[in-house]
Design a protein around this motif. Sequence first.
Motif, short mmCIF file in Angstrom:
data_model
loop_
_atom_site.label_atom_id
_atom_site.label_comp_id
_atom_site.label_asym_id
_atom_site.label_seq_id
_atom_site.Cartn_x
_atom_site.Cartn_y
_atom_site.Cartn_z
N PRO A 1 -3.90 8.62 -9.32
CA PRO A 1 -4.00 9.72 -10.28
C PRO A 1 -3.75 11.11 -9.69
O PRO A 1 -3.41 12.03 -10.42
CB PRO A 1 -5.43 9.59 -10.82
N ASP A 2 -3.89 11.27 -8.39
CA ASP A 2 -3.70 12.58 -7.76
C ASP A 2 -2.28 12.82 -7.28
O ASP A 2 -1.96 13.92 -6.83
CB ASP A 2 -4.68 12.76 -6.60
N LYS A 3 -1.44 11.82 -7.35
CA LYS A 3 -0.06 11.95 -6.86
C LYS A 3 0.76 12.74 -7.86
O LYS A 3 0.83 12.41 -9.04
CB LYS A 3 0.56 10.56 -6.66
N GLU A 4 1.37 13.79 -7.39
CA GLU A 4 2.23 14.62 -8.24
C GLU A 4 3.55 14.87 -7.53
O GLU A 4 3.59 15.03 -6.31
CB GLU A 4 1.56 15.95 -8.53
N HIS A 5 4.61 14.90 -8.29
CA HIS A 5 5.93 15.27 -7.78
C HIS A 5 6.77 15.67 -8.97
O HIS A 5 6.73 15.00 -10.01
CB HIS A 5 6.57 14.10 -7.03
N PRO A 6 7.52 16.75 -8.87
CA PRO A 6 8.33 17.18 -10.02
C PRO A 6 9.31 16.13 -10.51
O PRO A 6 9.61 16.08 -11.71
CB PRO A 6 9.05 18.43 -9.52
N ALA A 7 9.79 15.28 -9.63
CA ALA A 7 10.74 14.25 -10.06
C ALA A 7 10.09 13.25 -11.00
O ALA A 7 10.74 12.76 -11.94
CB ALA A 7 11.33 13.53 -8.85
N ILE A 8 8.82 12.94 -10.79
CA ILE A 8 8.11 12.01 -11.68
C ILE A 8 8.07 12.59 -13.08
O ILE A 8 8.42 11.93 -14.06
CB ILE A 8 6.68 11.73 -11.18
N ASP A 9 7.65 13.83 -13.17
CA ASP A 9 7.56 14.47 -14.48
C ASP A 9 8.92 14.61 -15.14
O ASP A 9 9.07 14.40 -16.33
CB ASP A 9 6.91 15.85 -14.35
N ARG A 10 9.94 14.92 -14.35
CA ARG A 10 11.28 15.08 -14.91
C ARG A 10 11.82 13.75 -15.44
O ARG A 10 12.38 13.69 -16.53
CB ARG A 10 12.22 15.66 -13.85
N MET A 11 11.63 12.67 -14.69
CA MET A 11 12.12 11.36 -15.14
C MET A 11 11.35 10.91 -16.39
O MET A 11 11.95 10.37 -17.31
CB MET A 11 12.01 10.33 -14.02
#
Length: 106
Positions: free
Chosen positions: A82-92
């Motif tokens: 739940p704490d993992k964030e990356h702009p590519a995840i949100d973009r995909m």
Amino acid sequence: FTRSAYQHFDLGDALWGMPKVGALLALNQIYFSLNFVEFRDLHMTFHLGQGSYWADRRYGDYFAHNEKEWDRVLNKLRDRFPDKEHPAIDRMARSLEEKGRSIQEG
């Protein structure tokens, strides 16, 4: 990513050669790599085989299957990390929502 990271990858039941396989690979690389870096300005791509049969509308059910697998794996990894964030995840994930699909369905 390291070879040892690959054993943890969850690629679901995706159909290789169809859309979303690259996104599943990228998603797993983001979640299981220590220092994932995305190079968006290098214009690199890869293709297996010849032609673009993956874009043929006759294979729409395969694409839909892979989208469901993407949704399932994304939600599973988000729950696990739940704490993992990356702009590519949100973009995909956003790219599916913008096309009228919900990442919570499936």
